[in-house]
Every structure is written in structure tokens, then in C-alpha cells.
Motif scaffolding. Structure first.
Motif, mmCIF file in Angstrom:
data_model
loop_
_atom_site.group_PDB
_atom_site.id
_atom_site.type_symbol
_atom_site.label_atom_id
_atom_site.label_comp_id
_atom_site.label_asym_id
_atom_site.label_seq_id
_atom_site.Cartn_x
_atom_site.Cartn_y
_atom_site.Cartn_z
ATOM 1 N N ILE A 101 0.791 -1.162 -0.146
ATOM 2 C CA ILE A 101 0.011 -0.090 0.021
ATOM 3 C C ILE A 101 1.026 1.155 -0.068
ATOM 4 N N LEU A 102 0.843 2.038 -1.043
ATOM 5 C CA LEU A 102 1.467 3.275 -1.041
ATOM 6 C C LEU A 102 0.618 4.527 -0.778
ATOM 7 N N PHE A 103 1.010 5.446 0.025
ATOM 8 C CA PHE A 103 0.492 6.552 0.198
ATOM 9 C C PHE A 103 1.461 7.873 -0.248
ATOM 10 N N ALA A 104 0.832 8.610 -1.110
ATOM 11 C CA ALA A 104 1.449 9.838 -1.599
ATOM 12 C C ALA A 104 0.645 11.011 -2.018
ATOM 13 N N ASN A 105 1.015 12.216 -1.749
ATOM 14 C CA ASN A 105 0.417 13.177 -2.302
ATOM 15 C C ASN A 105 0.806 13.878 -3.796
ATOM 16 N N GLN A 106 -0.031 14.543 -4.385
ATOM 17 C CA GLN A 106 0.515 14.878 -5.857
ATOM 18 C C GLN A 106 2.064 14.993 -6.204
ATOM 19 N N ASP A 107 2.476 15.928 -5.421
ATOM 20 C CA ASP A 107 3.883 16.461 -5.722
ATOM 21 C C ASP A 107 4.813 15.286 -5.294
ATOM 22 N N GLU A 108 4.537 14.244 -4.219
ATOM 23 C CA GLU A 108 5.541 13.329 -3.967
ATOM 24 C C GLU A 108 5.304 12.375 -5.183
ATOM 25 N N ILE A 109 4.272 11.934 -5.669
ATOM 26 C CA ILE A 109 4.181 10.922 -6.875
ATOM 27 C C ILE A 109 4.720 11.579 -7.876
ATOM 28 N N LEU A 110 4.549 12.672 -8.372
ATOM 29 C CA LEU A 110 5.420 13.359 -9.492
ATOM 30 C C LEU A 110 6.686 13.181 -9.401
#
Length: 336
Positions: free
Chosen positions: A220-229
Motif C-alpha cells: 500500500i503506497l500513500f503519496a500526495n500529488q507532488d510526491e508521486i510526481l
């Protein structure tokens, strides 16, 4: 992730930076006079931490740390929770232990022995609040930087439905080894592993290692938009989301007021943000992860996990401080 539904002592076990948040009012101009950039967060050393702390009249000292915040929120929703993190044998270390145990969380970690502490005190984040409400943070990581495989509790990891790893803790090589071992222990016991990327700067420093960890040890991976980009080095959110969905079984990506999106085995679920009055966004991602992981532990559908997560995040951003102040179970309209 059918193993999540198996009987377990803990619904969630968190591993992260054990930090005390020191909140202190300061006069206008104080941050600038001390060479700080108002509104920023700066990592500082022990000498600087002691100097700043000596100038403050703290209004409150309470437990903090990203995954610790998630654990507290999950416990308030009704989850059974454990937490692993390193503190020193000092007043702030005892305060952290007392605080997290008061939230009903199992914290089996003894203070670091002197030979491992090597003079490092318990981590603290000094949050200076000026009369206009602006918060300037100075963080000393201290004892957190000693975390390694000796600090893992194999029995607790094996008896937790989900072990949740904090990206902020990923800097020291010993912690990276501990994350990989925690993943191995959890999977050997048939349990699930979750990871928060925590911050784009963490990703920039450790992109290859994070990708390797996600591909080999994370469900399970949690990230916000900036992190995943940042992780996939692209400006295209849809491209990054598609790559995340192929990397892990469940990718949960938040986009602030635009809501969030989750991919379970590639199937996309759009999740609306809950209505909120924004006062302080600190801890929004922590609360969101808590709500989502709580729902997963209860075997709820992804859409319902996301709804609970959004409600938890909305509560936290409605006041100062990174931990919930209202009854999250009531806000989320949970039974019992």
C-alpha cells in the motif's frame, strides 16, 4: 491483501520518527531576529535545538511525528495500534512515551542506551507561533537517527494487519535496512505493508531506494500529488498514477481540495474531499492515511475507506495541530 482480514493483535503498527512538538508563542519579528525564514521548516543540530529551546516559554509539549500522528488518529477511530520509534532517556523521551501510551497505543520501545544514543536527545520540533498565527518550525531529529533493525519488534510486526512505514525516517542507512527487514517480517507472517512517501524532498534524496522498496516490500503506497510526481520524475499526474498502480497492489494518491484517487489492483476509485474550513493543513495527510488504514483493517470497500479518510483529514485541517480534537467516529458516522 486478503491477509488484512485475518485475526491479529493489532490493526495497525506504525514505524516512524518519535518527535515531541513544542508549541511556543513568540513576538512578531522573533523568527527573523534568529535568522529563520518565517513559515519554513528547518532541520537543526543539537546545539541549535538547545539554544532555541532555552529562549522559549512553551505553551504545550505533545507527541508528534507523521506516522505517530496517524497512529493516534487510527486509535481514536477504534483501531488497535502499536508504534515503534526511538527516544532518548530524557524528559522529552518520557513525555513522548507517556503521550502515545495515553492514546491507547502499544509502545514497547525502551529509551536508547547511552552507547546507542551517543549524546543524542529525543527529537523535537519547535513550532514558533507569531501573533499573526504563522508557524515557523525548527526540527532536531536526535534519537530518531539511531533507528535500526534492533528497534524492530518482530512479534508485534507479525501480529499486525498492516505495518505502516514513514518516509521521513528513511534517511539513515540503518533505517533503510530496518524498513526492508520490517517488510520481510510482515510478509513472512502473511501481513501487509504500507509506506508514506512523506515529502517530495525525501523522494528526491532517495528515489531509487524508494522505488526498490515499493516494488519489493510494499503493498500500500500513500503519496500526495507532488510526491508521486517526484517519484516518477514527471509533470503528468495521470502517468505517475498509472505507474504507481502497476508498482503496488493499492496506491492511494491525495490531491488536496481536489480529493484523492485510489487504485486497487489497477481499479480506479475517485474520492471526494470532505467539506472543511481550512485553518492549518499540518497533519492532513497523516489523518487521511489513518482513516484509510482503519477502513482497510475493517475490510471496508476502497470508496468507504476513502470517505472515512477524507472526514479525518477535514477535521484536522479545521484547527491548529496535527492530531484530531473532535470525535472522529461520530464525524465519520461509524457505528458504536
Amino acid at each position: 491483501m486478503q491477509s488484512i482480514g485475518r485475526t491479529a493483535r493489532f490493526d495497525l503498527l506504525g514505524i516512524g520518527n518519535a518527535i515531541i512538538d513544542v508549541l511556543a508563542p513568540v513576538p512578531a519579528g522573533f523568527p527573523e531576529a534568529q535568522g529563520m525564514v518565517p513559515g519554513s521548516m528547518t532541520l537543526i543540530d543539537a546545539a541549535r535545538a538547545d539554544a532555541i529551546y532555552g529562549m522559549l516559554s512553551p505553551e504545550a509539549q505533545r507527541g508528534g511525528g507523521s506516522v505517530a500522528n496517524s497512529c493516534v488518529a487510527a486509535a481514536s477511530l477504534g483501531a488497535t495500534v502499536a508504534y515503534l520509534g526511538t527516544v532518548a532517556d530524557d524528559a522529552l523521551g518520557r513525555a513522548f512515551a507517556d503521550d502515545i501510551r495515553a492514546a491507547g497505543i502499544h509502545f514497547p520501545c525502551a529509551p536508547l542506551a547511552a552507547d546507542r544514543a551517543e549524546g543524542r536527545g529525543t527529537a523535537r520540533c519547535m513550532i514558533l507561533v507569531t501573533p499573526d498565527g504563522q508557524r515557523t518550525m525548527n526540527t532536531y531529529l536526535g534519537a530518531c537517527t539511531a533507528f535500526g533493525t534492533p528497534d524492530l519488534d518482530a512479534a508485534a510486526i507479525g501480529d499486525a494487519r498492516i505495518s505502516y512505514l514513514e518516509g521521513y525516517l528513511f534517511d539513515p542507512p540503518a533505517a533503510q535496512d530496518a524498513f526492508r527487514e520490517a517488510g520481510r517480517l510482515a510478509h513472512a507472517a502473511g501481513r501487509a505493508v504500507a509506506l508514506s512517501l512523506s515529502d517530495p524532498f525525501c523522494v528526491d534524496r532517495h528515489r531509487a531506494a524508494f522505488l526498490a522498496l515499493a516494488q519489493g516490500h510494499v503493498d500500500i503506497l500513500f503519496a500526495n500529488q507532488d510526491e508521486i510526481l517526484s517519484l516518477y520524475e514527471t509533470d503528468d499526474f495521470e502517468e505517475a498514477a498509472a505507474r504507481a498502480a502497476r508498482t503496488v497492489e493499492l496506491a492511494v494518491l491525495t490531491r488536496g481540495p481536489e480529493g484523492s484517487v485510489a487504485f486497487l489492483r489497477g481499479e480506479r476509485t475517485e474520492i471526494a474531499a470532505a467539506s472543511a474550513t481550512v485553518v492549518d493543513t499540518t497533519g492532513a495527510g497523516d489523518a487521511y492515511a489513518a482513516g484509510f488504514l482503519f477502513g482497510l483493517g475493517r475490510g471496508l470497500p476502497v470508496a468507504e475507506c476513502g470517505r472515512i479518510a477524507s472526514v479525518a483529514a477535514a477535521e484536522v485541517i479545521g484547527h491548529f495541530g496535527a492530531r484530531p480534537e473532535a470525535d472522529l467516529r461520530a464525524l465519520a458516522d461509524l457505528p458504536g
